[in-house]
Design a protein around this motif. Structure first.
Motif, mmCIF file in Angstrom:
data_model
loop_
_atom_site.group_PDB
_atom_site.id
_atom_site.type_symbol
_atom_site.label_atom_id
_atom_site.label_comp_id
_atom_site.label_asym_id
_atom_site.label_seq_id
_atom_site.Cartn_x
_atom_site.Cartn_y
_atom_site.Cartn_z
ATOM 1 N N ILE A 222 0.848 -1.195 0.000
ATOM 2 C CA ILE A 222 0.000 0.000 0.000
ATOM 3 C C ILE A 222 0.883 1.244 0.000
ATOM 4 C CG2 ILE A 222 -1.938 -1.085 1.215
ATOM 5 C CD1 ILE A 222 -0.956 0.213 3.801
ATOM 6 N N TYR A 223 0.296 2.381 -0.375
ATOM 7 C CA TYR A 223 1.005 3.653 -0.243
ATOM 8 C C TYR A 223 0.275 4.526 0.771
ATOM 9 C CZ TYR A 223 -2.531 5.505 -3.549
ATOM 10 O OH TYR A 223 -3.703 5.862 -4.172
ATOM 11 N N LEU A 224 1.044 5.260 1.544
ATOM 12 C CA LEU A 224 0.490 6.068 2.629
ATOM 13 C C LEU A 224 0.586 7.557 2.280
ATOM 14 C CD1 LEU A 224 1.178 3.266 3.934
ATOM 15 C CD2 LEU A 224 1.447 4.472 6.088
ATOM 16 N N ASN A 225 0.138 7.865 1.049
ATOM 17 C CA ASN A 225 0.127 9.247 0.571
ATOM 18 C C ASN A 225 1.540 9.787 0.379
ATOM 19 O OD1 ASN A 225 -2.793 9.258 0.714
ATOM 20 N ND2 ASN A 225 -2.541 9.444 2.929
ATOM 21 N N GLU A 250 -5.842 12.892 -8.320
ATOM 22 C CA GLU A 250 -5.518 12.035 -9.463
ATOM 23 C C GLU A 250 -4.010 11.794 -9.555
ATOM 24 O OE1 GLU A 250 -9.354 13.709 -9.684
ATOM 25 O OE2 GLU A 250 -7.450 14.809 -9.659
ATOM 26 N N THR A 251 -3.224 12.872 -9.374
ATOM 27 C CA THR A 251 -1.766 12.723 -9.433
ATOM 28 C C THR A 251 -1.266 11.900 -8.254
ATOM 29 O OG1 THR A 251 -1.657 14.910 -10.466
ATOM 30 C CG2 THR A 251 0.412 13.973 -9.679
ATOM 31 N N ARG A 252 -1.851 12.136 -7.084
ATOM 32 C CA ARG A 252 -1.466 11.366 -5.885
ATOM 33 C C ARG A 252 -1.686 9.875 -6.130
ATOM 34 N NH1 ARG A 252 -4.569 13.798 -2.480
ATOM 35 N NH2 ARG A 252 -2.894 15.166 -1.710
ATOM 36 N N LYS A 253 -2.838 9.531 -6.683
ATOM 37 C CA LYS A 253 -3.171 8.122 -6.941
ATOM 38 C C LYS A 253 -2.192 7.526 -7.961
ATOM 39 C CE LYS A 253 -7.189 5.205 -8.062
ATOM 40 N NZ LYS A 253 -6.725 4.478 -9.251
ATOM 41 N N ALA A 254 -1.896 8.265 -9.018
ATOM 42 C CA ALA A 254 -0.984 7.760 -10.051
ATOM 43 C C ALA A 254 0.417 7.544 -9.487
ATOM 44 C CB ALA A 254 -0.938 8.743 -11.222
ATOM 45 N N MET A 255 0.894 8.492 -8.715
ATOM 46 C CA MET A 255 2.225 8.357 -8.114
ATOM 47 C C MET A 255 2.252 7.206 -7.121
ATOM 48 S SD MET A 255 3.228 12.386 -7.513
ATOM 49 C CE MET A 255 4.869 12.036 -6.863
ATOM 50 N N GLU A 275 10.966 8.363 -4.295
ATOM 51 C CA GLU A 275 11.079 9.805 -4.448
ATOM 52 C C GLU A 275 10.922 10.199 -5.912
ATOM 53 O OE1 GLU A 275 14.552 11.348 -2.567
ATOM 54 O OE2 GLU A 275 13.952 10.629 -0.584
ATOM 55 N N PHE A 276 10.226 11.313 -6.113
ATOM 56 C CA PHE A 276 9.965 11.820 -7.457
ATOM 57 C C PHE A 276 10.331 13.302 -7.548
ATOM 58 C CE2 PHE A 276 6.931 8.338 -6.910
ATOM 59 C CZ PHE A 276 7.019 7.649 -8.115
ATOM 60 N N ILE A 277 10.710 13.719 -8.740
ATOM 61 C CA ILE A 277 10.772 15.136 -9.085
ATOM 62 C C ILE A 277 9.495 15.446 -9.855
ATOM 63 C CG2 ILE A 277 11.893 16.849 -10.545
ATOM 64 C CD1 ILE A 277 14.551 15.630 -9.878
ATOM 65 N N VAL A 278 8.796 16.501 -9.450
ATOM 66 C CA VAL A 278 7.520 16.859 -10.071
ATOM 67 C C VAL A 278 7.633 18.272 -10.633
ATOM 68 C CG1 VAL A 278 5.032 17.025 -9.732
ATOM 69 C CG2 VAL A 278 6.360 15.430 -8.331
ATOM 70 N N ASP A 279 7.273 18.440 -11.896
ATOM 71 C CA ASP A 279 7.372 19.769 -12.488
ATOM 72 C C ASP A 279 6.064 20.539 -12.312
ATOM 73 O OD1 ASP A 279 5.578 18.991 -14.498
ATOM 74 O OD2 ASP A 279 7.143 18.628 -15.981
ATOM 75 N N GLY A 280 6.028 21.760 -12.841
ATOM 76 C CA GLY A 280 4.879 22.635 -12.630
ATOM 77 C C GLY A 280 3.600 22.138 -13.268
ATOM 78 N N ASP A 281 3.713 21.213 -14.217
ATOM 79 C CA ASP A 281 2.532 20.635 -14.865
ATOM 80 C C ASP A 281 2.129 19.301 -14.255
ATOM 81 O OD1 ASP A 281 2.326 22.760 -16.709
ATOM 82 O OD2 ASP A 281 3.885 21.840 -17.952
ATOM 83 N N LYS A 282 2.714 18.998 -13.109
ATOM 84 C CA LYS A 282 2.444 17.754 -12.372
ATOM 85 C C LYS A 282 2.943 16.502 -13.098
ATOM 86 C CE LYS A 282 -1.448 19.415 -9.574
ATOM 87 N NZ LYS A 282 -1.557 20.763 -10.102
ATOM 88 N N ASN A 283 3.897 16.677 -14.019
ATOM 89 C CA ASN A 283 4.604 15.517 -14.554
ATOM 90 C C ASN A 283 5.610 15.067 -13.508
ATOM 91 O OD1 ASN A 283 3.434 15.647 -17.249
ATOM 92 N ND2 ASN A 283 4.645 17.510 -17.498
ATOM 93 N N PHE A 284 5.662 13.766 -13.254
ATOM 94 C CA PHE A 284 6.574 13.287 -12.216
ATOM 95 C C PHE A 284 7.568 12.291 -12.790
ATOM 96 C CE2 PHE A 284 2.618 10.868 -11.953
ATOM 97 C CZ PHE A 284 3.044 9.544 -11.970
#
Length: 666
Positions: A222-225, A250-255, A275-284
């Motif tokens: 599971i993921y804890l947010n 939606e982005t939280r769920k995808a990540m 860990e992710f880098i996320v840009d201003g358009d929510k691309n991770f």
């Protein structure tokens, strides 16, 4: 369930693991170096084993010494905390061979994801977007420069086995790539015993957002947010929060789903972080996976109610997760501030010494919020040069981000630390910064908002007036005390005046005070009237006041003719004088500091690693003069201007204190 657990770590994380183990009825064993024989984690544990000299590479990361401590204590399981041996597959291998449970992932997962080069290759093969870079081994500095040119500046040089900001450098040109490669390699060898370096493109204006995962050995994951960790300096996190003010559901769920899929691909068990880098358009983009408990895990615990250390212990004991993805919600908001033994006024350089005062805010409810402080030190304890400078993690929770933030402000103002340089003023400044309040942050926040370093906080007019009114009321209490003492000694009573001048931050306020049993009414020269209440008495180092019903927490010190006040990141000299004394004070000369412009002073306590120049050498502005190592970090000191070296006062191997003269110039 295990009867006894050994914690192969030190400091606040060792204390954190011990707390949960005690709650579960499990006995604990601490290990300690000579420098840590009186440390808090040693006092908290049921047993303690000495494992060697202060340097970590002679104690905490020596596998044979930890294994001997396990054998001597009879511990059935080991929690590695973070750093040190937490992501070392050889350690996991040694534990397995000895029949001791590792409270962490299996060796294969550590090897696959703990090594950043391997993890990026696997992520790419799995179709996960990764940051462009060179994943192969780099032989020398010149090859590093060539690769950096091919990728395109800026680039990030990283230790393959690294973590916690160690062995990381950003390079914007060939010279910085050359120097960064060698420094990263040295730091990696000293901190992790592995000097391999890789290079990747440095993505400008990114947000650093990570997903907490939890998996068992029965196929459940599971993921804890998420946690937002974008406030960083020197690639090390300073402020974290959960959830992120940036992500949408939606982005939280995808990540989250991608993080769990990646964990399952390597048969991961225990707690881990993607860990992710996320840009201003929510691309991770996948950055790395930490196969251990993260420093910032408390904010996840505060918004989910799940004890991650307990879950790690239960998974290591072979139990299946009893929590499903549907059980994981987001309750409120949590913020973590890392308290470091660093001087923010000296570009955050490490500070060591004795904690002459260490009084954290009380844990539990504070107003409508909650305060939690994970720490590994105590008043009177010593902050050593041998280990990471983090001494506490102050966390607050609120129903909303605004509530958590206000609770944090009050908690920071209540946190008393003396004897060492520390970053409490800087943390308070960040909490009040408009960009942070709005949530519009990136990993470049500190570099952009404090390009010349942190030089303190200039308080606004309204806050200054509140502090001036509070200090006027406090001064009246002190004057009454002094009058009573003089009345006792001289057999007469001195009258305390009503008119005063309060001078702070280059501003002067004429006030009059009308006091009663409940508090004081302070009237300013412009007719503005405020009501001040509080129970401060002379000698108290903390004043909890109310000004017109608004809470105001002040750290209070005594100076001649007034107070040293610290609040909201500002460090103020507040002079409270009679009108006549205020008039005379205008004619007092100001003392000037000594001229050190022709000296290179050591900015932090540390060890001289290298001297780059000789007496008589001409140096240019920006030229490297020497390298000083402190708290596992190498710091290159450079010439501020053109000049000629007149005298060298230190050499390689010398231990220096703050402001020791390293060299002099003509």
């Amino acid at each position: 369930m295990f009867d006894k657990i050994l914690i192969a770590n030190r400091g606040e994380i060792a204390c954190r693991v011990i707390k949960t183990a005690k709650k579960m009825g499990i006995r604990t064993v601490a290990v300690h170096s000579e420098a840590d024989k009186h440390a808090l984690h040693v006092e908290m544990a049921d047993e303690a084993v000495h494992i060697g000299p202060p340097p970590a590479n002679q104690s905490y990361i020596v596998i044979d010494k930890i294994m001997q401590a396990i054998k001597d204590s009879g511990a059935q399981a080991v929690h590695p905390g973070y750093g040190f041996l937490s992501e070392n597959p050889k350690f996991a291998d040694a534990l397995e061979a000895a029949g001791v449970a590792f409270i962490g992932p299996p060796k294969g997962a550590i090897e696959a994801m703990g090594d950043k080069i391997t993890s990026k290759k696997l992520a790419k093969e799995a179709g996960v977007n990764t940051v462009p870079g060179y994943m192969g081994l780099i032989e020398d500095a010149e090859e590093a420069v060539k690769i950096s040119q091919e990728i395109g500046y800026p680039v990030m040089l990283k230790a393959s086995a690294g973590g916690g900001g160690k062995g990381m450098r950003i390079a914007w040109n060939d010279e910085e790539a050359r120097e960064g490669f060698q420094s990263s390699k040295n730091e990696a060898a000293n901190s992790f015993g592995d000097d391999r370096i890789f290079i990747e493109k440095f993505v400008t204006q990114p947000r650093h957002i990570e997903i907490q995962v939890l998996c068992d050995a029965h196929g459940n994951g599971i993921y804890l947010n998420e946690r937002e960790c974008s406030i960083q300096r020197r690639n090390q996190k300073v402020v974290e929060e959960a959830p992120s003010p940036f992500l949408d559901p939606e982005t939280r769920k995808a990540m989250g789903e991608q993080a769990v899929a990646l964990a399952k691909a390597v048969d991961y068990t225990s707690a881990g972080t993607v860990e992710f880098i996320v840009d201003g358009d929510k691309n991770f983009y996948f950055l790395e996976m930490n196969t251990r408990l993260q420093v910032e895990h408390p904010v996840t615990e505060l918004i989910t109610g799940i004890d991650l250390v307990e879950q790690m212990i239960r998974v290591a004991n072979g139990e299946a997760l009893t929590i499903t993805q549907d059980d994981v919600g987001i309750n409120g908001w949590a913020i973590e501030n890392r308290l470091y033994a660093e001087d923010p006024y000296r570009n955050f350089l490490p500070s060591i010494g004795r904690l002459t005062r260490y009084r954290p805010p009380e844990e539990g409810k504070l107003g409508d919020g909650i305060v939690r402080n994970d720490t590994g030190v105590y008043e009177g304890g010593e902050i050593s040069m041998y280990y990471d400078p983090m001494i506490a993690k102050l966390c607050t929770w609120g129903h909303t981000r605004g509530e958590a933030l206000e609770t944090m402000r009050n908690a920071l103002d209540s946190f008393e630390v003396e004897g060492i340089g520390h970053n409490l003023p800087f943390l308070a400044a960040v909490m009040d910064h408009p960009r942070f309040i709005s949530g519009e942050i990136t990993t470049a926040f500190i570099a952009e908002e404090y390009p010349e370093g942190f030089s303190g906080v200039e308080l606004g007019e309204d806050t200054l007036r509140d502090i001036a009114a509070a200090c006027a009321a406090m001064n009246r209490v002190a004057e009454i005390r002094r009058a009573r003492i003089s009345g006792t000694l001289d057999n007469h009573e001195r009258k305390v005046g009503e008119a005063w001048n309060v001078y702070l931050q280059d501003q002067s306020f004429d006030v009059s005070i009308d006091a009663d049993r409940e508090g004081s009414t302070v009237t300013f020269a412009d007719g503005d009237t405020v009501r001040v209440n509080g129970s401060w008495t002379p000698g108290d180092t903390l004043a909890r006041m109310e000004v017109n019903g608004r809470p105001l927490v002040l750290k209070v010190g005594k100076i001649s003719g007034g107070f040293r006040i610290r609040s909201r990141g500002a460090d103020l000299k507040v002079h409270v004088r009679s009108p006549r004394h205020a008039e005379l004070a205008l004619h007092m000369p100001e003392k000037m500091p000594p001229d050190t412009s022709k000296m290179l002073l050591c900015p932090m306590p540390g060890l001289v690693v290298k001297i780059n120049v000789a007496e008589g050498d001409e140096v240019q502005e920006g030229q490297a003069l020497c390298t000083v190592e402190a708290m596992k970090m190498e710091n290159i000191l450079r010439a501020e201007r053109q000049g000629t070296v007149k005298k060298l006062n230190a050499g390689p191997g010398d231990s220096l204190a703050v402001d020791d003269v390293i060299m002099e110039f003509e």
